[in-house]
Design a protein around this motif. Structure first.
Motif, PDB file in Angstrom:
ATOM      1  N   ARG A  13     -15.610  20.129   7.136  1.00 34.95           N
ATOM      2  CA  ARG A  13     -15.934  19.694   8.503  1.00 34.95           C
ATOM      3  C   ARG A  13     -16.224  18.204   8.584  1.00 34.95           C
ATOM      4  N   LYS A  14     -16.928  17.689   7.579  1.00 37.23           N
ATOM      5  CA  LYS A  14     -17.383  16.293   7.618  1.00 37.23           C
ATOM      6  C   LYS A  14     -17.025  15.607   6.305  1.00 37.23           C
ATOM      7  N   PRO A  15     -15.723  15.359   6.098  1.00 35.28           N
ATOM      8  CA  PRO A  15     -15.319  14.789   4.808  1.00 35.28           C
ATOM      9  C   PRO A  15     -15.956  13.424   4.528  1.00 35.28           C
ATOM     10  N   ASP A  16     -16.353  12.699   5.581  1.00 34.95           N
ATOM     11  CA  ASP A  16     -16.908  11.350   5.374  1.00 34.95           C
ATOM     12  C   ASP A  16     -18.408  11.353   5.130  1.00 34.95           C
ATOM     13  N   ARG A  17     -19.045  12.495   5.351  1.00 34.40           N
ATOM     14  CA  ARG A  17     -20.510  12.532   5.240  1.00 34.40           C
ATOM     15  C   ARG A  17     -20.888  13.588   4.204  1.00 34.40           C
ATOM     16  N   PRO A  18     -21.171  13.168   2.963  1.00 38.05           N
ATOM     17  CA  PRO A  18     -21.514  14.181   1.953  1.00 38.05           C
ATOM     18  C   PRO A  18     -22.765  14.958   2.366  1.00 38.05           C
TER      19      PRO A  18
ATOM     20  N   ALA B  63     -26.923  20.445  -0.993  1.00 33.93           N
ATOM     21  CA  ALA B  63     -28.218  21.151  -0.909  1.00 33.93           C
ATOM     22  C   ALA B  63     -29.373  20.165  -1.058  1.00 33.93           C
ATOM     23  N   ASN B  64     -30.406  20.371  -0.252  1.00 37.65           N
ATOM     24  CA  ASN B  64     -31.624  19.582  -0.404  1.00 37.65           C
ATOM     25  C   ASN B  64     -32.713  20.452  -1.043  1.00 37.65           C
ATOM     26  N   VAL B  65     -33.878  19.856  -1.201  1.00 39.66           N
ATOM     27  CA  VAL B  65     -34.969  20.517  -1.929  1.00 39.66           C
ATOM     28  C   VAL B  65     -35.350  21.867  -1.317  1.00 39.66           C
TER      29      VAL B  65
ATOM     30  N   ARG C 233     -25.346  25.019  15.447  1.00 40.17           N
ATOM     31  CA  ARG C 233     -26.584  24.937  14.672  1.00 40.17           C
ATOM     32  C   ARG C 233     -26.320  24.299  13.304  1.00 40.17           C
ATOM     33  N   ARG C 234     -27.358  23.684  12.749  1.00 38.79           N
ATOM     34  CA  ARG C 234     -27.255  23.098  11.417  1.00 38.79           C
ATOM     35  C   ARG C 234     -27.551  24.154  10.352  1.00 38.79           C
ATOM     36  N   ILE C 235     -27.003  23.918   9.179  1.00 34.82           N
ATOM     37  CA  ILE C 235     -27.279  24.824   8.064  1.00 34.82           C
ATOM     38  C   ILE C 235     -28.563  24.343   7.392  1.00 34.82           C
ATOM     39  N   MET C 236     -29.565  25.187   7.415  1.00 34.53           N
ATOM     40  CA  MET C 236     -30.857  24.805   6.843  1.00 34.53           C
ATOM     41  C   MET C 236     -30.746  24.659   5.319  1.00 34.53           C
ATOM     42  N   GLY C 237     -31.463  23.662   4.796  1.00 30.62           N
ATOM     43  CA  GLY C 237     -31.439  23.442   3.351  1.00 30.62           C
ATOM     44  C   GLY C 237     -30.255  22.605   2.891  1.00 30.62           C
ATOM     45  N   MET C 238     -29.444  22.138   3.848  1.00 35.49           N
ATOM     46  CA  MET C 238     -28.295  21.292   3.499  1.00 35.49           C
ATOM     47  C   MET C 238     -28.445  19.939   4.196  1.00 35.49           C
ATOM     48  N   GLY C 239     -28.019  18.879   3.506  1.00 37.12           N
ATOM     49  CA  GLY C 239     -28.042  17.538   4.101  1.00 37.12           C
ATOM     50  C   GLY C 239     -29.351  16.817   3.821  1.00 37.12           C
ATOM     51  N   HIS C 240     -29.271  15.505   3.828  1.00 38.57           N
ATOM     52  CA  HIS C 240     -30.470  14.695   3.601  1.00 38.57           C
ATOM     53  C   HIS C 240     -30.226  13.285   4.128  1.00 38.57           C
ATOM     54  N   ARG C 241     -31.274  12.678   4.641  1.00 41.04           N
ATOM     55  CA  ARG C 241     -31.143  11.316   5.145  1.00 41.04           C
ATOM     56  C   ARG C 241     -30.765  10.318   4.045  1.00 41.04           C
ATOM     57  N   VAL C 242     -31.295  10.504   2.850  1.00 37.35           N
ATOM     58  CA  VAL C 242     -31.099   9.503   1.793  1.00 37.35           C
ATOM     59  C   VAL C 242     -30.060   9.941   0.763  1.00 37.35           C
TER      60      VAL C 242
HETATM   61  N1  COA Z   1     -25.684  21.361   8.823  1.00 42.18           N
HETATM   62  C1  COA Z   1     -24.641  20.990   9.590  1.00 42.18           C
HETATM   63  N2  COA Z   1     -24.374  19.714   9.921  1.00 42.18           N
HETATM   64  C2  COA Z   1     -25.187  18.773   9.445  1.00 42.18           C
HETATM   65  C3  COA Z   1     -26.279  19.076   8.613  1.00 42.18           C
HETATM   66  C4  COA Z   1     -26.523  20.440   8.317  1.00 42.18           C
HETATM   67  N3  COA Z   1     -27.543  20.808   7.570  1.00 42.18           N
HETATM   68  N4  COA Z   1     -26.929  17.951   8.298  1.00 42.18           N
HETATM   69  C5  COA Z   1     -26.271  16.948   8.874  1.00 42.18           C
HETATM   70  N5  COA Z   1     -25.206  17.446   9.571  1.00 42.18           N
HETATM   71  C6  COA Z   1     -24.242  16.697  10.352  1.00 42.18           C
HETATM   72  C7  COA Z   1     -24.855  16.231  11.663  1.00 42.18           C
HETATM   73  O1  COA Z   1     -24.693  17.192  12.672  1.00 42.18           O
HETATM   74  C8  COA Z   1     -24.115  14.966  11.943  1.00 42.18           C
HETATM   75  O2  COA Z   1     -22.894  15.288  12.537  1.00 42.18           O
HETATM   76  P1  COA Z   1     -22.282  14.401  13.738  1.00 42.18           P
HETATM   77  O3  COA Z   1     -22.057  13.050  13.110  1.00 42.18           O
HETATM   78  O4  COA Z   1     -21.036  15.118  14.107  1.00 42.18           O
HETATM   79  O5  COA Z   1     -23.341  14.382  14.797  1.00 42.18           O
HETATM   80  C9  COA Z   1     -23.818  14.404  10.541  1.00 42.18           C
HETATM   81  O6  COA Z   1     -23.905  15.509   9.641  1.00 42.18           O
HETATM   82  C10 COA Z   1     -24.816  13.361  10.120  1.00 42.18           C
HETATM   83  O7  COA Z   1     -26.107  13.877  10.290  1.00 42.18           O
HETATM   84  P2  COA Z   1     -27.375  13.039  10.686  1.00 42.18           P
HETATM   85  O8  COA Z   1     -28.061  13.717  11.824  1.00 42.18           O
HETATM   86  O9  COA Z   1     -27.059  11.583  10.809  1.00 42.18           O
HETATM   87  O10 COA Z   1     -28.217  13.187   9.390  1.00 42.18           O
HETATM   88  P3  COA Z   1     -29.731  12.832   9.223  1.00 42.18           P
HETATM   89  O11 COA Z   1     -29.843  11.859   8.111  1.00 42.18           O
HETATM   90  O12 COA Z   1     -30.403  12.488  10.498  1.00 42.18           O
HETATM   91  O13 COA Z   1     -30.235  14.295   8.823  1.00 42.18           O
HETATM   92  C11 COA Z   1     -31.376  16.070   7.970  1.00 42.18           C
HETATM   93  C12 COA Z   1     -30.872  14.654   7.689  1.00 42.18           C
HETATM   94  C13 COA Z   1     -32.125  16.582   6.750  1.00 42.18           C
HETATM   95  C14 COA Z   1     -32.338  16.020   9.152  1.00 42.18           C
HETATM   96  C15 COA Z   1     -30.183  16.993   8.298  1.00 42.18           C
HETATM   97  O14 COA Z   1     -29.269  16.988   7.224  1.00 42.18           O
HETATM   98  C16 COA Z   1     -30.608  18.403   8.679  1.00 42.18           C
HETATM   99  O15 COA Z   1     -30.925  18.663   9.824  1.00 42.18           O
HETATM  100  N6  COA Z   1     -30.584  19.357   7.685  1.00 42.18           N
HETATM  101  C17 COA Z   1     -31.011  20.712   7.951  1.00 42.18           C
HETATM  102  C18 COA Z   1     -32.531  20.819   7.952  1.00 42.18           C
HETATM  103  C19 COA Z   1     -33.111  20.689   6.568  1.00 42.18           C
HETATM  104  O16 COA Z   1     -32.612  21.218   5.593  1.00 42.18           O
HETATM  105  N7  COA Z   1     -34.215  19.943   6.491  1.00 42.18           N
HETATM  106  C20 COA Z   1     -34.925  19.703   5.256  1.00 42.18           C
HETATM  107  C21 COA Z   1     -34.733  18.286   4.809  1.00 42.18           C
HETATM  108  S1  COA Z   1     -35.355  17.976   3.179  1.00 42.18           S
END
Ligand code: COA
Length: 355
Positions: free
Chosen positions: A290-295, A298-300, A241-250
Motif C-alpha cells: 500500500r505504501k511502498p515509499d513509507r516503511p 512492527a513497533n514495540v 483504520r490503522r493497523i495497531m502495533g505497526m508504524g513509528h514516527r522515528v
Molecule cells: N496502519 C496503516 N497505515 C499507517 C500506519 C498503520 N499502523 N501507520 C502509518 N500509516 C500510514 C498513514 O496513514 C499515512 O498514510 P497517508 O500518507 O496516506 O496519510 C502514512 O502511513 C504516514 O503516517 P504518519 O501519520 O505520517 O505517521 P506518524 O509518524 O504520524 O505515525 C504512528 C506514527 C505510530 C502514530 C502510526 O504509525 C500509527 O498510528 N500506528 C498505529 C498505532 C500504534 O501502533 N501506536 C504505537 C506507537 S509505538
C-alpha cells in the motif's frame, strides 16, 4: 521560525540534548544510558536500569533504586485513593492516584516515590476492577516480581518475572517521545516532578503512543488464526483504520524493541506468539504494497501485547504497565531538564483574522 514546525508533528526537530537514550530510526538501534537495549534487557533488572537512567539524567551517580520502601509508603495511601480505583480506564486511575503523592521539591526523592507507587496503584486498580481486594506489597521481592504478584494475587514463576523485567527495562526510555516531551515541558516551568509525571501519563494514554497494546491483542483475537490475517487486515485498511502495533514516527525499520520482547516471551507458553508472527508478516507485506515509499514495520506495542498477555496481565492493564516502567525515564528527563533551566516556550504562527 521554520514552516516545518507549524505544519507537522515537529518531526526531526531537536528540542534537547540528552544523555538518557538515543534512537537511530534508520538503523533500528536504541541505546539507553550507554548500552544497547538488547544488552540492557538481558543483563539488568528494572531497578538497575532505573538507577542508570536517573544517574544519566542527573549527570552523576545516585544510590541504587530500591523501590520496596516506596511501595510500602504507597500502600499506606491505597485506602485514601477512593474513586481513583473505581475509574474504568487504568491510565485515568493511575493519573488520579498519582495526584495523591505529595511533591517534596526534592526531585530524586519524588522520582523514587513515583516509581515505587505506580506498580502499587496500578495493581490495586486492576484487582478492584476484577472484584478482588488489593494485595499489599512484599518488601522481599523485586519490582517486577512484586508488581506481578500484587496484580494477580499469586506469585508467578521465574520465567514470567524475568520476561516482565525485560519488558520494563526495554520500554524505560525512548528519547523524545510525546510523553517525555510533555514531562520536560512541565519541568521547564519549574513545576514539580509529580506534576510532570501526571502530565506525561495523560500523553501516554493515547493510542498513537502507549495505548496500542490492548488493541493489538484485540486484533489478534479478531484475526483468530493465521490464514485469516490478510483478509482481516485488508478489511481494516478498507475501513480507513490503522493497523495497531505497526508504524513509528522515528523507525524506518522494525523497532528493535519488538525483537527484544519477542525473544523475552519465548521461554513462556504463549499460544498467541505464532499468530502474532503471522499477523506481523501479513501486515508488513500489505502495508509495503500500500505504501511502498513509507516503511511501516512492527513497533514495540506489537510484542508488548503478546508478552504482557503471556505473563498473565489483563489487557486493560497493558498501557498502565508501560507507565510503570516509563516513569523512570520521565523522571530522568525531569532531572536533566532542571539542569537546562530554561522555559520551553515555542512559537506559533497566527492565521486568524486581524481586527
Ligand atoms: N496502519 C496503516 N497505515 C499507517 C500506519 C498503520 N499502523 N501507520 C502509518 N500509516 C500510514 C498513514 O496513514 C499515512 O498514510 P497517508 O500518507 O496516506 O496519510 C502514512 O502511513 C504516514 O503516517 P504518519 O501519520 O505520517 O505517521 P506518524 O509518524 O504520524 O505515525 C504512528 C506514527 C505510530 C502514530 C502510526 O504509525 C500509527 O498510528 N500506528 C498505529 C498505532 C500504534 O501502533 N501506536 C504505537 C506507537 S509505538
Amino acid at each position: 521560525m521554520t514552516n516545518q514546525a507549524s505544519s507537522s508533528g515537529l518531526d526531526g526537530v531537536v528540542v534537547a540534548d540528552t544523555a538518557i537514550s538515543e534512537v537511530d530510526g534508520e538503523r533500528g538501534r536504541l541505546v539507553i544510558a550507554g548500552d544497547d537495549v538488547e544488552r540492557l534487557a538481558e543483563t539488568s533488572t528494572f531497578e538497575q536500569a532505573a538507577t542508570r537512567v536517573l544517574a544519566a539524567g542527573n549527570d552523576s551517580a545516585i544510590p541504587p533504586i530500591d523501590s520496596a520502601e516506596y511501595r510500602a509508603a504507597a500502600w499506606e495511601l491505597v485506602p485514601r485513593l477512593g474513586d481513583a480505583l473505581e475509574l474504568a480506564d487504568g491510565m485515568d486511575a493511575l493519573r488520579t492516584a498519582l495526584g495523591h503523592l505529595r511533591a517534596t521539591g526534592d526531585d530524586l526523592a519524588d522520582a523514587r516515590a513515583a516509581i515505587g507507587a505506580a506498580p502499587v496503584f496500578v495493581a490495586a486498580w486492576s484487582r478492584r476492577r476484577a472484584g478482588h481486594a488489593p494485595v499489599a506489597p512484599d518488601p522481599a521481592l523485586g519490582h517486577a516480581a512484586d508488581y506481578l504478584r500484587m496484580s494477580l494475587g499469586v506469585s508467578r514463576d521465574t520465567a514470567a518475572i524475568r520476561a516482565l523485567d525485560a519488558y520494563l527495562v526495554t520500554v524505560i526510555d525512548h528519547a523524545m517521545s510525546a510523553s517525555t516531551f510533555t514531562s520536560r515541558v512541565i519541568a521547564s516551568t519549574a513545576s514539580d516532578l509529580i506534576s510532570a509525571i501526571i502530565g506525561a501519563v495523560g500523553a501516554l494514554k493515547g493510542p498513537l503512543h502507549g495505548g496500542a497494546p490492548g488493541p493489538v491483542l484485540d486484533m489478534l483475537d479478531a484475526v483468530g488464526e493465521p490464514s485469516h490475517a490478510e483478509a482481516w487486515l485488508l478489511g481494516e485498511l478498507e475501513a480507513g483504520r490503522r493497523i495497531m502495533g505497526m508504524g513509528h514516527r522515528v523507525y524506518r525499520v522494525r523497532d528493535p524493541r519488538a525483537a527484544v520482547l519477542e525473544t523475552a516471551v519465548r521461554p513462556l507458553t504463549s499460544p498467541r506468539l505464532p499468530l502474532a508472527r503471522a499477523v506481523e508478516a501479513a501486515a508488513t507485506k500489505i502495508l509495503h504494497e500500500r505504501k511502498p515509499d513509507r516503511p511501516l514495520a512492527a513497533n514495540v506495542e506489537f510484542y508488548t501485547a503478546v508478552l504482557l498477555d503471556a505473563v498473565g496481565l489483563p489487557r486493560e492493564q497493558f498501557a498502565p504497565t508501560f507507565a510503570v516502567s516509563r516513569i523512570a525515564g520521565w523522571s530522568a528527563h525531569v532531572l536533566e531538564q532542571r539542569r537546562v533551566g530554561r522555559l520551553i516556550r515555542p512559537a506559533s504562527r497566527y492565521v486568524g483574522p486581524m481586527p
